[in-house]
Design a protein around this motif. Structure first.
Motif, PDB file in Angstrom:
ATOM      1  N   UNK A  20       3.817  14.507  25.864  1.00 56.13           N
ATOM      2  CA  UNK A  20       4.797  13.576  26.416  1.00 56.13           C
ATOM      3  C   UNK A  20       5.818  14.286  27.299  1.00 56.13           C
ATOM      4  N   UNK A  21       6.280  15.454  26.862  1.00 56.87           N
ATOM      5  CA  UNK A  21       7.288  16.192  27.613  1.00 56.87           C
ATOM      6  C   UNK A  21       6.772  16.686  28.966  1.00 56.87           C
ATOM      7  N   UNK A  22       5.474  16.980  29.028  1.00 57.20           N
ATOM      8  CA  UNK A  22       4.918  17.580  30.239  1.00 57.20           C
ATOM      9  C   UNK A  22       4.233  16.577  31.156  1.00 57.20           C
ATOM     10  N   UNK A  23       4.284  15.290  30.809  1.00 55.16           N
ATOM     11  CA  UNK A  23       3.687  14.275  31.687  1.00 55.16           C
ATOM     12  C   UNK A  23       4.349  14.297  33.062  1.00 55.16           C
ATOM     13  N   UNK A  24       5.680  14.344  33.075  1.00 51.48           N
ATOM     14  CA  UNK A  24       6.401  14.265  34.357  1.00 51.48           C
ATOM     15  C   UNK A  24       6.050  15.433  35.285  1.00 51.48           C
ATOM     16  N   UNK A  25       6.152  16.693  34.847  1.00 49.82           N
ATOM     17  CA  UNK A  25       5.797  17.774  35.783  1.00 49.82           C
ATOM     18  C   UNK A  25       4.330  17.760  36.192  1.00 49.82           C
ATOM     19  N   UNK A  26       3.432  17.346  35.291  1.00 48.99           N
ATOM     20  CA  UNK A  26       2.015  17.309  35.674  1.00 48.99           C
ATOM     21  C   UNK A  26       1.776  16.264  36.757  1.00 48.99           C
ATOM     22  N   UNK A  27       2.258  15.048  36.580  1.00 48.39           N
ATOM     23  CA  UNK A  27       2.021  13.989  37.560  1.00 48.39           C
ATOM     24  C   UNK A  27       2.684  14.328  38.892  1.00 48.39           C
ATOM     25  N   UNK A  28       3.887  14.890  38.843  1.00 42.58           N
ATOM     26  CA  UNK A  28       4.586  15.238  40.082  1.00 42.58           C
ATOM     27  C   UNK A  28       3.913  16.386  40.828  1.00 42.58           C
ATOM     28  N   UNK A  29       3.021  17.110  40.159  1.00 40.28           N
ATOM     29  CA  UNK A  29       2.313  18.202  40.836  1.00 40.28           C
ATOM     30  C   UNK A  29       1.265  17.689  41.814  1.00 40.28           C
ATOM     31  N   UNK A  30       0.872  16.404  41.689  1.00 38.94           N
ATOM     32  CA  UNK A  30      -0.125  15.864  42.628  1.00 38.94           C
ATOM     33  C   UNK A  30       0.163  14.417  43.050  1.00 38.94           C
ATOM     34  N   UNK A  31       1.346  13.899  42.708  1.00 36.13           N
ATOM     35  CA  UNK A  31       1.691  12.529  43.080  1.00 36.13           C
ATOM     36  C   UNK A  31       3.183  12.426  43.337  1.00 36.13           C
ATOM     37  N   UNK A  32       3.594  11.295  43.903  1.00 41.46           N
ATOM     38  CA  UNK A  32       4.998  11.088  44.278  1.00 41.46           C
ATOM     39  C   UNK A  32       5.807  10.578  43.095  1.00 41.46           C
ATOM     40  N   UNK A  33       7.147  10.666  43.171  1.00 41.86           N
ATOM     41  CA  UNK A  33       7.980  10.101  42.107  1.00 41.86           C
ATOM     42  C   UNK A  33       7.753   8.599  41.905  1.00 41.86           C
ATOM     43  N   UNK A  34       7.485   7.872  42.999  1.00 39.60           N
ATOM     44  CA  UNK A  34       7.218   6.436  42.859  1.00 39.60           C
ATOM     45  C   UNK A  34       5.962   6.198  42.027  1.00 39.60           C
ATOM     46  N   UNK A  35       4.943   7.004  42.271  1.00 42.87           N
ATOM     47  CA  UNK A  35       3.707   6.886  41.495  1.00 42.87           C
ATOM     48  C   UNK A  35       3.957   7.243  40.032  1.00 42.87           C
ATOM     49  N   UNK A  36       4.790   8.270  39.810  1.00 40.25           N
ATOM     50  CA  UNK A  36       5.148   8.637  38.439  1.00 40.25           C
ATOM     51  C   UNK A  36       5.792   7.456  37.727  1.00 40.25           C
ATOM     52  N   UNK A  37       6.689   6.740  38.409  1.00 37.80           N
ATOM     53  CA  UNK A  37       7.341   5.585  37.794  1.00 37.80           C
ATOM     54  C   UNK A  37       6.331   4.530  37.381  1.00 37.80           C
ATOM     55  N   UNK A  38       5.317   4.312  38.209  1.00 35.97           N
ATOM     56  CA  UNK A  38       4.272   3.337  37.877  1.00 35.97           C
ATOM     57  C   UNK A  38       3.487   3.796  36.657  1.00 35.97           C
ATOM     58  N   UNK A  39       3.128   5.079  36.618  1.00 28.33           N
ATOM     59  CA  UNK A  39       2.375   5.626  35.486  1.00 28.33           C
ATOM     60  C   UNK A  39       3.167   5.461  34.187  1.00 28.33           C
ATOM     61  N   UNK A  40       4.455   5.806  34.215  1.00 29.96           N
ATOM     62  CA  UNK A  40       5.280   5.700  33.015  1.00 29.96           C
ATOM     63  C   UNK A  40       5.438   4.242  32.574  1.00 29.96           C
ATOM     64  N   UNK A  41       5.566   3.341  33.526  1.00 31.31           N
ATOM     65  CA  UNK A  41       5.703   1.925  33.186  1.00 31.31           C
ATOM     66  C   UNK A  41       4.422   1.390  32.537  1.00 31.31           C
ATOM     67  N   UNK A  42       3.281   1.752  33.097  1.00 30.11           N
ATOM     68  CA  UNK A  42       2.006   1.282  32.539  1.00 30.11           C
ATOM     69  C   UNK A  42       1.784   1.855  31.147  1.00 30.11           C
ATOM     70  N   UNK A  43       2.143   3.127  30.954  1.00 28.53           N
ATOM     71  CA  UNK A  43       1.984   3.716  29.620  1.00 28.53           C
ATOM     72  C   UNK A  43       2.929   3.048  28.619  1.00 28.53           C
ATOM     73  N   UNK A  44       4.142   2.679  29.078  1.00 28.78           N
ATOM     74  CA  UNK A  44       5.070   1.968  28.201  1.00 28.78           C
ATOM     75  C   UNK A  44       4.531   0.590  27.834  1.00 28.78           C
ATOM     76  N   UNK A  45       3.837  -0.059  28.768  1.00 27.34           N
ATOM     77  CA  UNK A  45       3.193  -1.338  28.467  1.00 27.34           C
ATOM     78  C   UNK A  45       2.141  -1.141  27.378  1.00 27.34           C
ATOM     79  N   UNK A  46       1.441   0.002  27.419  1.00 26.61           N
ATOM     80  CA  UNK A  46       0.482   0.310  26.360  1.00 26.61           C
ATOM     81  C   UNK A  46       1.144   0.378  25.003  1.00 26.61           C
ATOM     82  N   UNK A  47       2.317   1.019  24.933  1.00 28.84           N
ATOM     83  CA  UNK A  47       3.053   1.088  23.666  1.00 28.84           C
ATOM     84  C   UNK A  47       3.486  -0.278  23.190  1.00 28.84           C
TER      85      UNK A  47
END
Length: 433
Positions: free
Chosen positions: A241-268
């Protein structure tokens, strides 16, 4: 017409649950807003992380004492103490903001005070659920308890961001203060069934009660195995969980990161809704182990390739399983532990489980920055071997770490399944309710 006692108790649970739901959402708003304020005020990631540590470490250290007091005191009173202490910490922040005196160290102190009072809430709330909810509905009740956290995780960042702009930090803190007041009012409007301490414990010292939870768990191999399994998997998943942000930002934009985090939160959120309505299978240990196995496989997949669709699906499924694993595990503990000692036992259990978080905070960064990222750099030691499979460059070291974590979780789950005391814990230990 006089209501059946079970119906009356379920009504009490629904009132308490709704008050706690509102309180958790308010806490999510103020926590996010204060974290942003600290980071903007200091520009320091270290001070930002210190604020998170202040909100967790005192809670972990206080839990054994809080658990012993929960068994001595009325559990409704313990939750009221927790909510009132959090009220006071927010009131102090409101006063300092209103007078223009708020400093970063004030936020640290408020976090420490809130963390100490919050140590009473979790064991008291967990021990209250089996007092009010029939045994066959414990899984659903624990799913409902996780629903508030899922809702807060999904909506708090967006809502807090909007509120900071419209009503500013002061308004967010006042709103959180109001949610605590609402929670206290709901608690004052109901009564809980009383629990009676065992005769042998009436004259026991507080110190002996503090260590009782540990002795109780270690004397039962099935519960000890369950707690060990969940503590270790929590540690691995916390690093993920702690390393999701740096991993996603290594190959995607902050906007894309926000979408990924939102979708994962919907999963929860979806997982909490499933657990709230379904309640788990007759053998809860199977749902717990099954979704931990799924989490391990998904974390492995998340690290294999730098693919947003692949990672998003994997993170969604990991978050989907968290409330189901939690709800299944809590229901097992609530069935197997006598109500008069649940405060101590649950506090010890929570202390062991949550102690993995600070450890993950300490290890995740150095593991990624100093070990795995250099190994998977373009000229790193593993670039010509594993790098040919999962790629090289920024983020691929974290990807390798994810694959290892996933494999460890899968192996640990199989080991847990083949440990008879854990697999048959629901059969070997008698139900206490």
């Amino acid at each position: 017409m006089v209501k059946h006692p079970k119906d009356a108790r379920m009504r009490v649970f629904m009132i308490v649950w709704f008050g706690q739901l509102i309180s958790v959402i308010g806490s999510g708003l103020s926590s996010f807003a204060l974290d942003i304020w600290v980071y903007q005020r200091t520009g320091s990631i270290t001070q930002f992380a210190l604020a998170a540590l202040c909100s967790q470490l005192p809670n972990i250290l206080m839990l054994p004492v809080a658990g012993a007091l929960v068994d001595r005191w009325n559990r409704r009173f313990c939750i009221i103490i927790s909510e009132s202490g959090l009220c006071l910490s927010m009131l102090a922040i409101i006063f300092l903001l209103a007078t223009g005196q708020l400093e970063v160290w004030h936020v640290y102190i408020a976090s420490i005070v809130g963390s100490i009072f919050n140590a009473f809430q979790e064991p008291a709330y967990s021990a209250t659920i089996p007092l009010l909810v029939p045994k066959q509905h414990l899984g659903r009740a624990n799913g409902m308890a996780r629903l508030g956290e899922a809702v807060a995780r999904l909506f708090s960042p967006v809502l807090a961001g909007v509120l900071i702009v419209t009503i500013h930090l002061e308004g967010v803190i006042i709103l959180d203060f109001a949610t605590y007041i609402f929670s206290v009012i709901t608690l004052l409007s109901v009564r809980f069934p009383k629990t009676t301490p065992a005769d042998s414990e009436l004259n026991a010292s507080l110190l002996s009660e503090v260590v009782y939870g540990w002795k109780y768990i270690t004397a039962r191999p099935g519960l000890l195995g369950l707690e060990t399994f969940q503590a270790v998997t929590n540690f691995f998943e916390e690093i993920f969980t702690l390393l999701i942000i740096p991993l996603v930002l290594s190959f995607a934009s902050p906007a894309t990161l926000g979408i990924v985090l939102s979708i994962s939160a919907i999963g929860g959120l979806l997982g909490a809704l499933i657990m709230s309505t379904y309640g788990g299978p007759p053998r809860l240990i199977y749902s717990l182990l099954g979704f931990e196995l799924l989490a391990g496989l998904c974390i492995f997949v998340a690290g294999v390739q730098p693919s947003i669709p692949l990672f998003t699906v994997a993170a969604f499924l990991v978050c989907l399983g968290v409330p189901i694993v939690y709800g299944s595990g809590e229901a097992i503990w609530q069935k197997k532990v006598p109500q008069e000692v649940q405060g101590r036992v649950f506090a010890t259990k929570q202390m062991i489980a949550t102690s993995s978080q600070p450890l993950a905070y300490l290890l995740a960064g150095p593991l990624a920055d100093r070990l795995f990222e250099p190994l998977m750099a373009k000229n790193g030691s593993l670039a010509s071997s594993i790098g040919q499979i999962i790629g090289v460059g920024p983020g691929r070291g974290i990807g390798l770490l994810f694959t290892i974590l996933g494999i460890l979780i899968v192996l640990l789950t199989f080991a847990a399944y083949y440990y008879p005391r854990l697999r048959f814990v629901e059969d070997e230990l008698p139900d206490q309710i």
